[in-house]
Each structure stands twice: as C-alpha cells, then as structure tokens.
Design a protein around this motif. Structure first.
Motif, mmCIF file in Angstrom:
data_model
loop_
_atom_site.group_PDB
_atom_site.id
_atom_site.type_symbol
_atom_site.label_atom_id
_atom_site.label_comp_id
_atom_site.label_asym_id
_atom_site.label_seq_id
_atom_site.Cartn_x
_atom_site.Cartn_y
_atom_site.Cartn_z
ATOM 1 N N ASP A 198 2.946 -8.658 18.573
ATOM 2 C CA ASP A 198 2.968 -9.386 17.307
ATOM 3 C C ASP A 198 2.332 -8.569 16.191
ATOM 4 O O ASP A 198 2.820 -8.559 15.064
ATOM 5 C CB ASP A 198 2.256 -10.731 17.438
ATOM 6 N N SER A 199 1.241 -7.870 16.482
ATOM 7 C CA SER A 199 0.574 -7.080 15.448
ATOM 8 C C SER A 199 1.440 -5.893 15.041
ATOM 9 O O SER A 199 1.461 -5.511 13.876
ATOM 10 C CB SER A 199 -0.811 -6.624 15.900
ATOM 11 N N LYS A 200 2.159 -5.312 15.981
ATOM 12 C CA LYS A 200 3.061 -4.206 15.645
ATOM 13 C C LYS A 200 4.192 -4.706 14.737
ATOM 14 O O LYS A 200 4.559 -4.053 13.775
ATOM 15 C CB LYS A 200 3.647 -3.553 16.902
ATOM 16 N N LYS A 201 4.742 -5.869 15.048
ATOM 17 C CA LYS A 201 5.811 -6.420 14.210
ATOM 18 C C LYS A 201 5.263 -6.693 12.806
ATOM 19 O O LYS A 201 5.927 -6.397 11.813
ATOM 20 C CB LYS A 201 6.391 -7.694 14.810
ATOM 21 N N LYS A 202 4.046 -7.215 12.743
ATOM 22 C CA LYS A 202 3.430 -7.479 11.437
ATOM 23 C C LYS A 202 3.229 -6.168 10.668
ATOM 24 O O LYS A 202 3.510 -6.102 9.476
ATOM 25 C CB LYS A 202 2.091 -8.196 11.632
ATOM 26 N N ASP A 203 2.773 -5.126 11.360
ATOM 27 C CA ASP A 203 2.596 -3.820 10.716
ATOM 28 C C ASP A 203 3.923 -3.283 10.197
ATOM 29 O O ASP A 203 4.000 -2.736 9.096
ATOM 30 C CB ASP A 203 1.994 -2.807 11.692
ATOM 31 N N ILE A 204 4.975 -3.431 11.011
ATOM 32 C CA ILE A 204 6.308 -2.975 10.608
ATOM 33 C C ILE A 204 6.772 -3.750 9.379
ATOM 34 O O ILE A 204 7.269 -3.161 8.411
ATOM 35 C CB ILE A 204 7.313 -3.133 11.770
ATOM 36 N N MET A 205 6.591 -5.062 9.406
ATOM 37 C CA MET A 205 7.042 -5.883 8.275
ATOM 38 C C MET A 205 6.259 -5.564 7.008
ATOM 39 O O MET A 205 6.832 -5.521 5.914
ATOM 40 C CB MET A 205 6.960 -7.368 8.627
ATOM 41 N N GLN A 206 4.969 -5.320 7.133
ATOM 42 C CA GLN A 206 4.158 -4.965 5.955
ATOM 43 C C GLN A 206 4.624 -3.634 5.368
ATOM 44 O O GLN A 206 4.770 -3.508 4.151
ATOM 45 C CB GLN A 206 2.666 -4.878 6.339
ATOM 46 N N ALA A 207 4.838 -2.650 6.230
ATOM 47 C CA ALA A 207 5.294 -1.343 5.749
ATOM 48 C C ALA A 207 6.674 -1.461 5.122
ATOM 49 O O ALA A 207 6.933 -0.904 4.044
ATOM 50 C CB ALA A 207 5.311 -0.341 6.910
ATOM 51 N N ALA A 208 7.554 -2.192 5.774
ATOM 52 C CA ALA A 208 8.916 -2.374 5.251
ATOM 53 C C ALA A 208 8.876 -3.077 3.905
ATOM 54 O O ALA A 208 9.581 -2.680 2.963
ATOM 55 C CB ALA A 208 9.760 -3.163 6.250
ATOM 56 N N MET A 209 8.068 -4.107 3.785
ATOM 57 C CA MET A 209 7.975 -4.851 2.540
ATOM 58 C C MET A 209 7.518 -3.944 1.394
ATOM 59 O O MET A 209 8.107 -3.962 0.317
ATOM 60 C CB MET A 209 7.009 -6.026 2.723
ATOM 61 N N ARG A 210 6.496 -3.135 1.636
ATOM 62 C CA ARG A 210 6.018 -2.217 0.592
ATOM 63 C C ARG A 210 7.119 -1.241 0.175
ATOM 64 O O ARG A 210 7.341 -1.005 -1.009
ATOM 65 C CB ARG A 210 4.798 -1.430 1.076
ATOM 66 N N LEU A 211 7.790 -0.684 1.168
ATOM 67 C CA LEU A 211 8.825 0.302 0.876
ATOM 68 C C LEU A 211 10.057 -0.339 0.235
ATOM 69 O O LEU A 211 10.626 0.213 -0.708
ATOM 70 C CB LEU A 211 9.202 1.060 2.148
ATOM 71 N N PHE A 212 10.482 -1.486 0.741
ATOM 72 C CA PHE A 212 11.636 -2.172 0.142
ATOM 73 C C PHE A 212 11.324 -2.558 -1.305
ATOM 74 O O PHE A 212 12.179 -2.460 -2.177
ATOM 75 C CB PHE A 212 12.016 -3.432 0.922
ATOM 76 N N ALA A 213 10.104 -3.004 -1.554
ATOM 77 C CA ALA A 213 9.727 -3.460 -2.893
ATOM 78 C C ALA A 213 9.658 -2.306 -3.889
ATOM 79 O O ALA A 213 9.997 -2.473 -5.053
ATOM 80 C CB ALA A 213 8.381 -4.187 -2.846
ATOM 81 N N THR A 214 9.232 -1.136 -3.427
ATOM 82 C CA THR A 214 9.043 -0.023 -4.356
ATOM 83 C C THR A 214 10.215 0.948 -4.407
ATOM 84 O O THR A 214 10.454 1.567 -5.441
ATOM 85 C CB THR A 214 7.762 0.765 -4.015
ATOM 86 N N LYS A 215 10.956 1.069 -3.292
ATOM 87 C CA LYS A 215 12.044 2.038 -3.250
ATOM 88 C C LYS A 215 13.415 1.412 -3.025
ATOM 89 O O LYS A 215 14.423 2.106 -3.073
ATOM 90 C CB LYS A 215 11.787 3.064 -2.147
ATOM 91 N N GLY A 216 13.443 0.113 -2.742
ATOM 92 C CA GLY A 216 14.709 -0.552 -2.456
ATOM 93 C C GLY A 216 15.137 -0.336 -1.015
ATOM 94 O O GLY A 216 14.629 0.556 -0.333
ATOM 95 N N ILE A 217 16.066 -1.122 -0.568
ATOM 96 C CA ILE A 217 16.536 -1.026 0.816
ATOM 97 C C ILE A 217 17.246 0.299 1.056
ATOM 98 O O ILE A 217 17.020 0.970 2.063
ATOM 99 C CB ILE A 217 17.486 -2.194 1.162
#
Length: 194
Positions: free
Chosen positions: A8-27
């Motif tokens: 669960d913590s790994k999935k949360k880490d992945i989602m946090q990293a993805a969210m930052r990158l999607f928000a700043t660089k787009g999908i």
C-alpha cells in the motif's frame, strides 16, 4: 499484514510521484520510467499496481476530483450561512493546496483522459458540486440571482490559477496568508449577481 502495508505504501508513493509529474509535465510529457524513478520503484512495481500509465493517470485524477468534490459537498450540507460555509471551504482548499500544491494543478489539466473522465456519468466533478452549493445559496436568498454555472467556473478558475501562479513563483508557495483577501474577492464575485 506487514507485506500489505508495504505494498500500500509503494502504491501511495507511486501515486504521489505520478500526481506531481502529471500536474507539472502532463501525462504525455512523462514516462513510466520517470514515474518509477521519482517514486523510487521499478517499472515492474508500477505495473503491479496499474495496467498502464493512462490507468494510473485516471486513478490519480479520480482521487483528487473525489477529494475536492467531497469537500464541497461537505460544506454544502452543513448548517450556517452560505458565506460562512463558503469561507470555510475556501480556507480548507487553501490549506489543502499548501499541504499538496499539485492536486489543484492536476485538476486544471485538460488532457483528453481527464476530459473523458469528467464527462463520465459516474465521476462527479468539483464544478458540479460547487454549482449545487451556489444554487443552494441562491434558493435560500443568501446570494442574488446569477448563473451558478458561470460563477462556479469563475471560482474554480481563480483557485486553480492561484495554484499555477504559486508553482510558477508569481505568488508565494504558501497561499494561506492570502486567505482573507481571496475570500473577500470570491465573495464579491458571488454577491454581484446578474
């Protein structure tokens, strides 16, 4: 049980990293490998949790949409004057921004996946919740008659632009110090009516 917590913590880490990158660089501007590097996991770990980058983007977007929609609905259902509940909502949105500035940025993205998710009948959007909140204020005579949809769009646009300006350095990273002025200006917008 311990393994589940780690997963669960790994999935949360992945989602946090993805969210930052999607928000700043787009999908389209990032790869699964970049997300993995930012989260400190391998590509295989990402694919263990998500079928694809698009599936990950939809889950992250859905999570943030839901959190803001739920927050707006919470204040709509509370007792008290519209203005006091609206001010509490704005305060909480600014606190959420200051704790995690990328969530609002993500919601301001216009990638086709997000547009498709927004149009899906099973995903309730923050704008829909805010329009209902404004309509409630109008029905109860606390706000003048107005186009609630337009007012909602203007408010969400203003709040997401605050987040963009904060990230770009036009405003400080922390927006809470502006809470009083933001509430005054957004309330003035709602109080003008047609």
């Amino acid at each position: 049980m311990n393994k589940k917590t780690h997963v669960d913590s790994k999935k949360k880490d992945i989602m946090q990293a993805a969210m930052r990158l999607f928000a700043t660089k787009g999908i389209d501007g990032i790869s699964v490998k970049e997300i993995g590097e930012a989260a400190g996991v391998t590509d295989a770990a990402i694919y263990k949790h998500f079928k694809s980058k698009d599936a990950m983007a939809l889950e992250v977007f859905g999570q943030y949409c839901n959190s803001y929609t739920t927050l707006i609905d919470f204040y709509r259902k509370q007792s008290g004057s519209f203005i006091s509940r609206f001010h509490q909502l704005v305060d909480e949105v600014l606190v959420m921004h200051d704790e995690d500035q990328y969530g609002l940025l993500l919601l301001s993205q216009h990638h086709e996946l997000y547009v498709e998710a927004s149009q899906s009948s099973n995903v309730r959007q923050p704008l829909e919740a805010l329009v209902e909140f404004i309509e409630q204020g109008i029905r109860h005579g606390e706000l003048p008659k107005q186009d609630a949809q337009l007012s909602g769009v203007l408010i969400i646009g203003a709040i997401t632009r605050l987040s963009v300006s904060s990230l770009e350095g036009e405003l400080p990273q922390q927006l809470i110090p502006f809470a009083t002025e933001v509430k005054e200006r957004l309330t003035a917008l709602l109080s003008q009516g047609q």
